[in-house]
Design a protein around this motif. Structure first.
Motif, short mmCIF file in Angstrom:
data_model
loop_
_atom_site.label_atom_id
_atom_site.label_comp_id
_atom_site.label_asym_id
_atom_site.label_seq_id
_atom_site.Cartn_x
_atom_site.Cartn_y
_atom_site.Cartn_z
N THR A 163 -33.30 -45.06 11.92
CA THR A 163 -34.19 -46.24 11.61
C THR A 163 -33.36 -46.99 10.92
O THR A 163 -33.55 -48.27 11.44
CB THR A 163 -34.93 -45.55 10.54
N GLU A 176 -25.58 -46.46 2.47
CA GLU A 176 -25.86 -45.09 3.04
C GLU A 176 -25.26 -44.11 1.85
O GLU A 176 -23.90 -44.28 1.58
CB GLU A 176 -25.28 -44.93 4.39
N SER A 228 -30.89 -37.51 11.54
CA SER A 228 -30.60 -38.16 12.90
C SER A 228 -29.19 -37.43 13.51
O SER A 228 -29.10 -37.54 14.61
CB SER A 228 -30.11 -39.79 12.46
N GLN A 255 -33.37 -34.58 21.75
CA GLN A 255 -34.31 -34.79 23.06
C GLN A 255 -34.98 -36.31 22.95
O GLN A 255 -35.37 -36.64 21.88
CB GLN A 255 -35.38 -33.98 22.75
N VAL A 271 -27.93 -44.82 -3.36
CA VAL A 271 -28.78 -46.11 -4.16
C VAL A 271 -29.51 -45.24 -5.18
O VAL A 271 -30.26 -44.19 -4.96
CB VAL A 271 -29.75 -46.84 -3.30
#
Ligand SMILES: Cc1cc2nc3c(=O)[nH]c(=O)nc-3n(C[C@H](O)[C@H](O)[C@H](O)COP(=O)(O)OP(=O)(O)OC[C@H]3O[C@@H](n4cnc5c(N)ncnc54)[C@H](O)[C@@H]3O)c2cc1C
Length: 306
Positions: free
Chosen positions: A44, A63, A72, A78, A213
């Motif tokens: 995302t 991140e 992820s 798939q 964060v």
């Protein structure tokens, strides 16, 4: 597993064993500015950053660990251009014009992903071999028929498979028929995440890693995102921390973290299968996930493990 960012411990998996490492990324330090700040470097956050950079927007991802560290980099890879349950008419009945736009996006989503991977030469072991949904009980053939009828109407490249066709495609007579979408396929998801991160950097985006964060707040007309060592102030904020929203900071997004319910899912890989076995077991290498509520799924990886 301990959630400390100083020492990123990747869970052992097939993907971590065979994927080249993440690009070198700095820790967020000091006070920085951006047009858009994104919390979380999964699909995302990375895809949002890539598209913003294509539009010339100054973007920074923050991140907690490394790109792809969340779902992820841990999934089955798939590429499925449908949703698990609702079909196009359900979406449009509920959401009107927005539903129509969403259906068009879903229809084109697998091709959009494979085009992005090809355009930016992301090496992610991708195969646009199609996606098949075999039907596990006679009563569920209605799901495949409904899907086929609706997605055909909305212009998707789909087919309804008989029992014999499904057996030939998958190498098993366990199924009662199936739904086939030719634009789907599979990909090494961790390689995709790391490849997207490299692409974002090459387009001039910034990614900070090992930088959990703590919280974010509105200051005047800007959003300010804080870590232990730094902060980013931006006009817009994208929160893309997914199921990990409560893992690194309870203050990040408590309302989202409270919605998360842990569920275990199992994935196994065989040894690489011989050419002889692969002649009958999914010989055309489609990705498959069936109609069980808790679905059974399978695909080959680039080294012919199933
Ligand atoms: C077992 C399994 C199999 C799946 N199989 C498939 C499949 O075959 N095909 C498919 O399409 N989908 C599949 N999925 C779903 C897919 O993996 C997810 O929908 C997708 O990866 C979500 O991406 P994301 O970027 O939203 O979240 P994530 O990839 O989870 O990324 C969230 C990121 O936010 C970061 N973060 C969290 N808190 C903070 C913080 N405080 N500060 C900074 N960063 C933070 C995390 O470290 C993480 O990297 C599967 C999921 C699972 C669990």
């Amino acid at each position: 597993m301990s959630m400390t960012a100083e020492n990123v411990q990747w869970p052992p998996s097939l993907w971590t064993a065979q994927t080249p490492p993440s690009p070198d990324l700095p820790v967020l330090q000091g006070s920085l500015q951006a047009d858009v700040v994104i919390i979380g470097g999964g699909f995302t956050g990375l895809s949002t950053a890539l598209h913003l950079r294509e539009a010339g927007v100054d973007v920074a991802i923050v991140e907690a660990m490394e790109p792809g560290w969340g779902a992820s980099g841990r999934n089955n890879g798939q590429v499925i251009p449908t949703l698990s349950r609702p079909d196009p008419e359900d979406l449009i009945a509920r959401h009107g014009a927005a539903g129509e736009r969403f259906v068009a996006m879903l229809r084109d989503s697998a091709s959009a992903l494979f085009e992005t991977v090809r355009r930016y030469r992301i090496d992610a072991e991708h195969e646009q071999a199609g996606w098949v949904q075999p039907v596990h009980s006679p009563g569920r053939i209605k799901i495949a028929e409904r899907r086929f009828k609706q997605w055909s109407k909305f212009g998707a490249d789909v087919e309804l498979l008989s029992r014999d066709q499904t057996r030939d495609m998958l190498g098993s007579d366990a199924w009662h028929g199936g739904f086939w979408n030719r634009t789907g396929g599979h990909i090494n998801p961790l390689a995709l995440a790391r490849g997207l991160a490299r692409t974002v950097l090459s387009l001039g985006g910034r990614i900070y890693a090992r930088s959990p964060v703590i919280d974010f707040e509105r200051r005047g007309d800007r959003w300010v995102v804080r870590t232990v060592q730094g902060e980013v102030s931006a006009r817009a904020l994208v929160l893309a921390s997914n199921a990990y929203s409560g893992e690194f900071s309870k203050a990040l997004a408590p309302a989202i973290a409270h919605e998360v319910m842990p569920v275990l899912s199992w994935q196994m890989a065989t040894q690489p299968l011989s050419d002889n076995v692969r002649k009958t077991v999914i010989p055309a290498r489609q990705a498959m996930s069936d109609t069980h509520g808790e679905l059974y799924f399978a695909r080959y990886d680039a080294r012919n493990r199933l």
